[in-house]
Design an enzyme around this catalytic site. Structure first.
Site, mmCIF file in Angstrom:
data_model
loop_
_atom_site.group_PDB
_atom_site.id
_atom_site.type_symbol
_atom_site.label_atom_id
_atom_site.label_comp_id
_atom_site.label_asym_id
_atom_site.label_seq_id
_atom_site.Cartn_x
_atom_site.Cartn_y
_atom_site.Cartn_z
ATOM 1 N N LYS A 31 121.263 55.786 36.003
ATOM 2 C CA LYS A 31 121.754 57.059 35.458
ATOM 3 C C LYS A 31 122.026 56.953 33.956
ATOM 4 C CE LYS A 31 126.669 56.424 36.434
ATOM 5 N NZ LYS A 31 127.003 56.195 35.020
ATOM 6 N N THR A 32 122.561 55.813 33.506
ATOM 7 C CA THR A 32 122.822 55.642 32.074
ATOM 8 C C THR A 32 121.507 55.648 31.297
ATOM 9 O OG1 THR A 32 124.771 54.316 32.608
ATOM 10 C CG2 THR A 32 123.958 54.201 30.344
ATOM 11 N N ASP A 218 128.138 62.460 31.855
ATOM 12 C CA ASP A 218 128.035 61.272 32.694
ATOM 13 C C ASP A 218 129.141 61.300 33.755
ATOM 14 O OD1 ASP A 218 127.209 58.817 33.613
ATOM 15 O OD2 ASP A 218 128.030 57.666 31.944
ATOM 16 N N GLU A 219 128.938 60.586 34.861
ATOM 17 C CA GLU A 219 129.953 60.442 35.927
ATOM 18 C C GLU A 219 130.546 61.794 36.326
ATOM 19 O OE1 GLU A 219 130.142 57.693 37.309
ATOM 20 O OE2 GLU A 219 129.983 56.026 35.917
ATOM 21 N N GLN A 249 130.267 58.056 44.879
ATOM 22 C CA GLN A 249 131.144 57.250 44.034
ATOM 23 C C GLN A 249 132.303 58.072 43.467
ATOM 24 O OE1 GLN A 249 129.185 54.048 41.570
ATOM 25 N NE2 GLN A 249 127.352 55.226 42.023
ATOM 26 N N ARG A 598 128.750 46.924 43.637
ATOM 27 C CA ARG A 598 128.894 46.174 42.379
ATOM 28 C C ARG A 598 128.096 44.871 42.454
ATOM 29 N NH1 ARG A 598 129.087 49.901 39.929
ATOM 30 N NH2 ARG A 598 128.822 50.895 41.941
#
Length: 721
Positions: A31-32, A218-219, A249, A598
């Site tokens: 996504k980044t 973002d997020e 998330q 993670r």
């Protein structure tokens, strides 16, 4: 950068430059990369100029990394990349006086401790100290919730019924009034006040809608009601907006994040949104992804997606059930040492995650004992340390003399002979004259104080005013050094043998300001704003060769080759109570999903049958987490673990050496002549001791003749046999 680096779905998201775009980006799906490439694509193809683009993130670290990635290929100077709060602060610095003329652009941004200080004052003023329901922590949480829900005082008052709620509405009103009088805002205001500004002044809103012609977020799953409203205002005109997030998330419901923003609300506000799913994972093995999905897929409130790994199947996840929390920590330490020995890993390859901060104590104790270096994310932040807050309070008062909280923190530091009674006199004087607390110092001669006290106050008042006038003339580096000297702050710490750590921290702060002055055109006000928006992750250094310890919440957005997830017991992870709703259980599942994803290569799931809680004597029994019952058993392997410590002793009867198993207690008696390892001072020899157990005191001679007296309870010594 080149478009061929992107997969088909990523490319589709990057090239969608007209109208609203909603990107569901699973963990590790890039996504980044999509956001970064999209900014690059917009600039490179001259669709928008840099200063017409706004990119919103949730951490300063993410904002900095995005800028660095874009700048490596095309200049993004002028792009507004920042957190919601930093962008909100930028808007308020220009326009806050439109909200209330008592505000100026030198306003202070209050942190949690500042908020609680104001609330303590209000509790005393309203004579509510005897009521537990009006504790500052509870009130701060209630007020944060009001603000995250965009509730005004009138909204709260309209819902108030009964003594407690009526008083909370009154406290909320007084709290907001004190913020204005102190020329201060809290963290939530950085989003809420720009919204109020946009509603009140359409001209200002229009200027920002015209300025930022393309918006990226973002997020997005972490946005609360006010953040969503903020975005909606800015993007509702041109509707050129891309939001990227993952509903699986969404783990911040407890602080106001609304999962419905990504699932339904975005499409309500932007009905023609182009929806894209990123399901190709570049981080983890397939077994890790399958295990995480098998738990989170039990949630009903989610968008269906299942990640496919590019790395292959990978190892099975290790499940370790320990008898107690000490054994759990030992299992982690042994696994780390074994992996380093067999696979040549380094300490920085490992992360240990826990649901609550309290779990770290036993893990830390064992890692120290085993000589494993570690780094905790989420301990006392540098800028929260007492000595740093004292110095920052001086700088804050110089920028904003109306800040009563900063003034009260330092008016008697270093000691000026001013106690609570003297401060109360100034508070009464300020109230009588309807002036700020700082301004009341000018009238010190009207109070019945000793001549020496009057002289001290006059000097203090004149010095702060003098520095205030120098704000625009000296850079932050010069001004800081003069302040330290003028108020003898550095001298105070340097000449106190017990305060050397604090003195060293002041030197670190000096370096921080130097770095800011060298890399920024901003002055002291800008420096204070930057540090007020710091988060735990901004201080985290992943280049340090040590094991990382953190809560699962703190780990979101990070990745590690090997991850240990501890405390997988019912009531701890998931952390639920009898009266909790299904929404809270679903958030706990998402939290487990975040924890497991993670891991890049290996994951360990650990639980303990017994765990110390609220002190060493309080031992509770647990059953394993329901999440372990939901997980796909084909992704797991059971690892049995049992650790027995042994020590060779000499039998006095026959002189033979025998091997005896024993439990090693938390505090073990030492003897003169023992060689020991200390975390900071290294290897040394005990030359004198007194007492026993946790009260034992030892004198140790370390290398180069360094001698230290230490209390065993706190020294974390490891005997070298």
């Amino acid at each position: 950068m080149k478009l061929s680096d992107l997969n088909n779905e990523q490319l589709k998201a990057v090239k969608a430059t007209k109208g609203p775009v909603l990107v569901f980006a699973g963990a590790g799906s890039g996504k980044t990369r999509v956001l970064t490439y999209k900014v690059w694509y917009l600039i490179k193809n001259k669709i928008y100029s840099p200063n017409e683009i706004l990119a919103l993130t949730f951490t300063n670290k993410a904002a900095s990394e995005m800028k660095e990635r874009i700048n490596a290929s095309v200049s993004c100077d002028g792009v507004a990349v920042g957190t919601f709060h930093s962008v909100g602060a930028r808007i308020l610095r220009k326009h806050i006086q439109h909200l209330d003329e008592r505000y100026s652009n030198s306003f202070t941004i209050y942190d949690e401790s500042d908020q609680k200080s104001i609330l303590k004052d209000i509790i005393q003023e309203l004579d509510l100290s005897d009521y537990k329901e009006f504790h500052p922590n509870i009130l701060k949480s209630r007020i944060d919730n009001f603000k995250n829900s965009s509730m005004s005082v009138k909204d709260v008052q309209s819902q108030a019924n009964g003594f407690e709620n009526e008083k909370i509405a009154e406290i909320y009103d007084l709290y907001l009034e004190k913020l204005i009088n102190n020329n201060a805002v809290d963290f939530n205001d950085l989003i809420l006040l720009p919204i109020v500004l946009f509603k009140k002044n359409k001209k200002i809103l229009s200027s920002y809608q015209n300025l930022w012609k393309y918006i990226l977020v973002d997020e997005f799953q972490d946005t609360n009601s006010s953040q969503f409203e903020f975005i909606s205002f800015l993007g509702s005109g041109h509707k050129n907006i891309t939001v990227v997030g993952d509903d699986d998330q969404s783990i911040y419901g407890w602080r106001g994040a609304n999962i419905d923003n990504i699932l339904t609300n975005f499409k309500k506000v932007f009905p023609k949104a182009n929806e894209i799913k990123l399901e190709k994972n570049y981080r983890s093995s397939q077994r890790i992804l399958d295990a995480a999905w098998s738990v989170v897929s039990n949630n009903t409130n989610r968008a269906e997606k299942q990640l496919v790994a590019t790395k292959g199947k990978g190892d099975k996840i290790s499940l370790i059930s320990a008898s107690n929390d000490e054994q759990e920590a030992l299992a982690i330490a042994d696994s780390i040492k074994k992996d380093i020995k067999v696979n040549k890993s380094t300490f920085q390859d490992f992360a240990i995650l826990y649901r609550t901060n309290a779990q770290s104590r036993m893990i830390e104790q064992i890692l120290m004992r085993e000589g494993i270096p570690y780094n905790i994310v989420g301990g006392t932040k540098f800028y929260d340390r007492k000595e740093i807050k004292n110095v920052i309070a001086y700088l804050t008062l110089i920028c904003n003399p109306n800040d009563d909280i900063a003034l009260k923190r330092i008016i008697n530091f270093p000691v000026r002979g001013l106690g609570e009674k003297s401060i109360k006199l100034f508070q009464e004087l300020a109230k009588e004259k309807k002036i700020s607390l700082f301004k009341s110092l000018e009238f010190v001669n009207e109070l019945k104080l000793r001549n020496k006290q009057c002289e001290t106050i006059n000097n203090f008042y004149n010095s702060i005013n003098g520095f205030h006038e120098l704000l625009e003339k000296l850079d932050s580096k010069e001004l800081f050094r003069v302040v330290l000297e003028e108020f003898s702050i550095e001298y105070y710490y340097k000449n106190n043998p017990l305060e050397q750590d604090r003195y060293n921290n002041i030197q670190e702060l000096k370096s921080s300001i130097d770095h800011f002055a060298q890399n920024s055109d901003g002055g002291l006000k800008e420096f204070l704003q930057e540090i007020s928006l710091y988060t735990d992750l901004d201080d985290w250094n992943n280049k340090q060769n040590s094991v990382t310890l953190m809560t699962v919440h703190a780990a979101k957005g990070l990745e590690f080759p090997t991850v240990f997830i501890t405390g997988l017991e019912q009531g701890l992870f998931p952390l639920i109570r009898i009266d909790d709703t299904n929404d809270q259980l679903e958030e706990e599942r998402r939290l487990f999903y975040v924890a497991l994803t993670r891991a890049m290569e290996k994951a360990y799931l650990l639980n303990a049958h017994q765990r110390r809680r609220f002190g060493a004597q309080n031992i509770s029994s647990f059953v394993q987490s329901d999440f372990l019952n939901e997980i796909d058993e084909n992704t797991l392997k059971i690892n049995k673990y049992k650790s027995v410590y042994t020590k060779r002793i000499v039998n006095s009867a026959n002189g033979k050496s025998v091997k005896v198993s024993r439990t090693v207690t938390e505090f073990d008696d030492f003897s003169v002549g023992d060689m020991v390892q200390h975390n900071l001072f290294g290897v040394g020899t005990i030359i004198v001791l007194s007492g026993s157990g946790e009260n034992q005191k030892v004198g140790i001679e370390f290398k180069d003749g360094l001698k230290k007296k230490l209390i065993v309870k706190y020294a974390n010594l490891k005997r070298i046999d």
